[in-house]
Write an enzyme that holds these catalytic residues in place. Structure first.
Site, PDB file in Angstrom:
ATOM      1  N   GLU A   1     -11.978  13.154  13.561  1.00  0.00           N
ATOM      2  CA  GLU A   1     -11.370  13.359  12.109  1.00  0.00           C
ATOM      3  C   GLU A   1     -12.038  14.613  11.302  1.00  0.00           C
ATOM      4  O   GLU A   1     -13.228  15.762  11.934  1.00  0.00           O
ATOM      5  CB  GLU A   1     -11.828  11.759  11.492  1.00  0.00           C
ATOM      6  CG  GLU A   1     -10.780  11.286  11.348  1.00  0.00           C
ATOM      7  CD  GLU A   1      -9.691  10.373  10.496  1.00  0.00           C
ATOM      8  OE1 GLU A   1     -10.544  10.777   9.582  1.00  0.00           O
ATOM      9  OE2 GLU A   1      -9.651   9.187  10.909  1.00  0.00           O
TER      10      GLU A   1
ATOM     11  N   ASP B   1      -7.469   4.309   9.428  1.00  0.00           N
ATOM     12  CA  ASP B   1      -8.486   4.265   8.327  1.00  0.00           C
ATOM     13  C   ASP B   1      -9.023   3.066   7.389  1.00  0.00           C
ATOM     14  O   ASP B   1      -9.988   2.861   7.849  1.00  0.00           O
ATOM     15  CB  ASP B   1      -8.842   5.784   7.449  1.00  0.00           C
ATOM     16  CG  ASP B   1      -9.309   6.810   9.188  1.00  0.00           C
ATOM     17  OD1 ASP B   1      -9.286   7.121   9.531  1.00  0.00           O
ATOM     18  OD2 ASP B   1      -8.619   8.091   7.590  1.00  0.00           O
TER      19      ASP B   1
ATOM     20  N   HIS C   1       1.147  -1.424  -0.360  1.00  0.00           N
ATOM     21  CA  HIS C   1       0.144  -0.186  -0.289  1.00  0.00           C
ATOM     22  C   HIS C   1       0.399   1.746   0.102  1.00  0.00           C
ATOM     23  O   HIS C   1       0.520   2.957  -0.090  1.00  0.00           O
ATOM     24  CB  HIS C   1      -0.734  -0.041   1.252  1.00  0.00           C
ATOM     25  CG  HIS C   1      -1.928   1.133   0.897  1.00  0.00           C
ATOM     26  ND1 HIS C   1      -2.931   0.677   0.372  1.00  0.00           N
ATOM     27  CD2 HIS C   1      -3.055   1.933   1.681  1.00  0.00           C
ATOM     28  CE1 HIS C   1      -4.567   1.469   0.233  1.00  0.00           C
ATOM     29  NE2 HIS C   1      -3.979   2.273   0.652  1.00  0.00           N
TER      30      HIS C   1
END
Length: 548
Positions: A270, A157, A93
Site C-alpha cells: 500500500e 484495511d 459504515h
C-alpha cells in the site's frame, strides 16, 4: 451477536399506532418475521445515520432478521405495497446514506451474523468457510485463525465491516494486487433477490445473479451467505514503511512490487501521502510504526516538496519447525512489555533466509535512506491494525464526528497529473486523516462482476479518509472540496471511477457505468423489477408494478 432475536417479537413505543402502516395508508405485513420488528423511535434513530454522518434518513421500521427466511419475508412484504423499499445495513459504515431507506424498511444484517459459520477442510480440496452475509470480517478472521490456522486471502484495511457489505462493493486492501479484491475471492453465495426469492448461486449455477450481486451495490439481491476460500495463515508479519520525496520514484517502486510474481515480492503493498511538516496528524509523526521510532527530517533531500510519500509493505513469515504461534505471540508481547517492539536479529522466529529476502527486495527500491521504519507483529495484529486506530479515535471523540470521505480509482495514465493537481495543490496541507494511494492490477478483477474500474492493467486507488474536528474546517467545506476534486478529474478527462460511488442523478450513474449501464439495467429488471432494494444508492426509483 448484536441483535436480540425473539420469536415473533414486536417492539413499539409511542409509534404503536403505526404498527404495519406505511405512508399512503398501506399495510406492511411483517407477521411472518421470526426476529425482531421494531417501530420505536429509538430504533429508527439508531440507523438514521451512518459512519459518514452527513445525512439523516430514518426508516419506517427496523427489522433484525433471525435468518435469510426473515429477509425474504421482509422483501415480499415490501413488494406487496406500492412504495416501501428495503435497505440491508451491515455495520453502518457507508458515507452518504447508501444503506438507508427513507420511510422504508431497514434490515440489521448483524442479526444473522452467526448463522451460518462453517469451515470445511478436506483432503485434496481447497478449504473454505461458509459465513453469514452479516458477519464482520474481523470475527471471520479470529474464528478461522484461532480455530483452524486458516484465513481468507483478501481483506479490507478496516475489518469491522460485514461480509455482504464489502462483497457488494469490492473490498480492497494491500493484498488485492496479489489475490484481487474480496469479490474475486468468493465461490458461492446465498442471495435474497428483490423478488423475495432465496437463490444459491456461483460461477457455474445462476451465474448471472452471482456476478451481478458482486459489486452490485445491493441492487440485485441481499447476500445472506458467502463461501470464502481459505489458505494457511502465517504466524508473523514484517511490517515496513519507506519514505519517498519524489512521486515518480514512489510509483515506479510500487508498480514494480505489485507486478512481480508471488514469491518475488511482498505479501502486502500500500502507500500514502503525508505533509512535509511536523504536524502530528498529517505530517512526519504519522509515519513511524513504533513510539520509540523517530522521523528524522534531516534525512530528506533539500529539494523535498510540500508533500511526501510512504510505501507501506509487509512480508509474511512462518517457520513450521520453529516456535508455535502461541509462543511467538507471547514473545512479541514480552518485547512490547519491555519497550522493545522493532526487529531484532536474534528473534527466534525470524530466520536468516527471511532477513535476506527482505533486504534483497528493499535493495532494489529508491526510498530515502534513513527513513525506513519496521516492526514484527503477529498476523492477526497486523490485520487488525486499523482497529487500534479506531479505539484511539473513539477515545478522543473524533470517531463519531462526520467523515466526508472520497474514494477513487484513477488510471496509471493520469495518476501523475492527479498528484500534481490534487496532492501537491488542493490537499497540500493534509486532510486530517490518511491519504492512501497505491496501485492495483486489473487482471486480478473478474470483469463479469458489476464493478467498473479504469482501463489499463495498472490503476490506483485514492482514498481520502478525512476525520473532522471542532477546530477544523466546516463539513460542508470539506464536502465541497471533494466535489471540486471530482469535477477536476472530469474536466481534465481522467480515466477514473468513484469507488463506493454516490450520485444524485440517473445521468451520472449512466456515465459511471458507461457501456455496462445497459447490462446493469437488465439485471435490475430481472432480479429486482420493482426497484425495492438499496434505495439509498439513488440509482432506481421504486416501481409500483412488476416489470415483466
Amino acid at each position: 451477536m448484536i441483535a436480540c432475536i425473539e420469536h415473533s417479537s414486536f417492539v413499539h413505543d409511542s409509534d404503536a399506532a403505526e404498527n404495519g402502516v406505511v405512508h399512503g395508508g398501506e399495510t406492511l405485513d411483517l407477521a411472518g418475521i421470526r426476529g425482531t420488528v421494531d417501530y420505536s423511535s429509538s430504533a429508527k434513530n439508531s440507523v438514521a445515520k451512518d459512519f459518514g454522518g452527513l445525512t439523516r434518513v430514518p426508516p419506517r421500521v427496523l427489522v433484525r432478521p433471525a435468518d435469510s427466511g426473515d429477509i425474504a419475508v421482509a422483501v415480499r412484504a415490501a413488494a406487496a405495497t406500492a412504495t416501501v423499499t428495503v435497505a440491508a445495513r451491515g455495520n453502518g459504515h457507508s458515507i452518504n446514506g447508501q444503506a438507508a431507506a427513507n420511510n422504508g424498511l431497514v434490515l440489521d444484517m448483524q442479526g444473522i451474523s452467526e448463522h451460518p459459520f462453517r469451515v470445511v477442510v478436506s483432503s485434496g480440496a481447497e478449504p473454505y468457510a461458509d459465513v453469514s452475509g452479516g458477519a464482520l470480517w474481523e470475527d471471520v478472521l479470529k474464528r478461522c485463525v484461532s480455530g483452524f490456522g486458516l484465513a481468507p486471502r483478501s481483506w479490507t484495511d478496516y475489518l469491522a465491516l460485514t461480509v455482504g457489505g464489502t462483497l457488494s462493493n469490492a473490498g480492497v486492501s494491500g493484498q488485492a494486487f496479489r489475490y484481487g479484491p474480496q469479490l474475486s475471492n468468493v465461490t458461492e453465495l446465498e442471495v435474497v433477490t428483490g423478488r423475495g426469492e432465496t437463490v444459491i448461486c456461483s460461477p457455474s449455477d445462476n451465474s448471472d445473479l452471482f456476478f451481478a450481486v458482486l459489486g452490485g451495490l445491493g441492487q440485485f439481491g441481499i447476500i445472506t451467505r458467502a463461501r470464502i476460500p481459505l489458505q494457511k495463515a502465517p504466524h508473523m508479519v514484517r511490517w515496513i514503511r519507506l519514505v519517498y520525496s519524489e512521486f515518480d520514484e514512489f510509483t515506479r517502486d510500487a508498480e514494480f512490487l505489485v507486478s512481480q510474481p508471488q514469491g518475488d515480492s511482498f505479501d502486502y503493498v500500500e502507500g500514502f501521502v503525508f505533509v512535509n511538516s511536523n504536524d502530528p496528524v498529517n505530517g512526519w509523526p504519522s509515519v513511524p510504526l513504533d513510539p520509540d521510532q523517530v522521523f528524522d527530517p534531516d534525512s530528506l533531500p533539500p529539494n523535498s516538496g510540500s508533500v511526501l510519500y510512504c510505501l507501506e509493505v509487509a512480508l509474511h513469515f512462518d517457520h513450521r519447525d520453529g516456535p508455535s504461534t502461541v509462543s511467538l505471540v507471547k514473545f512479541v508481547v514480552a518485547l512490547k512489555a519491555h519497550g522493545v517492539y522493532s526487529f531484532c536479529e536474534t528473534d527466534p522466529f525470524w530466520g536468516e533466509s527471511d532477513h535476506t529476502v527482505v533486504e534483497q527486495l528493499l535493495g532494489r527500491l529508491r526510498f530515502v535512506r534513513g527513513l525506513r521504519f519496521e516492526v514484527d507483529v503477529p498476523y492477526m495484529e497486523f490485520l487488525l491494525r486499523v482497529k487500534r486506530a479506531e479505539e484511539a479515535a473513539k477515545a478522543t471523540g473524533i470517531w463519531e464526528a462526520p467523515h466526508p470521505w472520497l474514494n477513487l480509482f484513477v488510471s496509471k495514465r493520469d495518476i501523475v497529473d492527479f498528484d500534481r493537481t490534487v496532492f501537491k495543490d488542493i490537499l497540500k496541507g493534509g486532510i486530517g486523516g490518511p491519504m492512501l494511494v497505491y496501485p492495483l492490477l486489473r487482471s486480478r478483477w473478474d470483469r463479469r462482476t458489476s464493478v467498473v474500474i479504469p482501463e489499463g492493467e495498472i490503476f490506483y486507488i485514492v482514498a481520502l479518509l478525512r476525520f473532522t474536528s471542532p477546530k477544523g474546517p466546516p463539513v460542508a467545506e470539506l464536502v465541497g472540496q471533494n466535489k471540486e476534486i471530482v469535477r477536476l478529474c472530469t474536466k481534465k478527462g481522467y480515466d477514473f471511477k468513484l469507488y463506493l460511488p454516490h450520485y444524485q442523478s440517473r445521468e451520472e450513474w449512466k456515465q459511471h457505468f458507461g457501456n455496462r449501464w445497459t447490462r446493469f439495467v437488465e439485471m435490475k429488471a430481472g432480479f429486482d423489477p420493482m426497484a425495492i432494494l438499496a434505495p439509498g444508492q439513488k440509482i432506481f426509483s421504486r416501481n409500483h408494478q412488476i416489470i415483466s
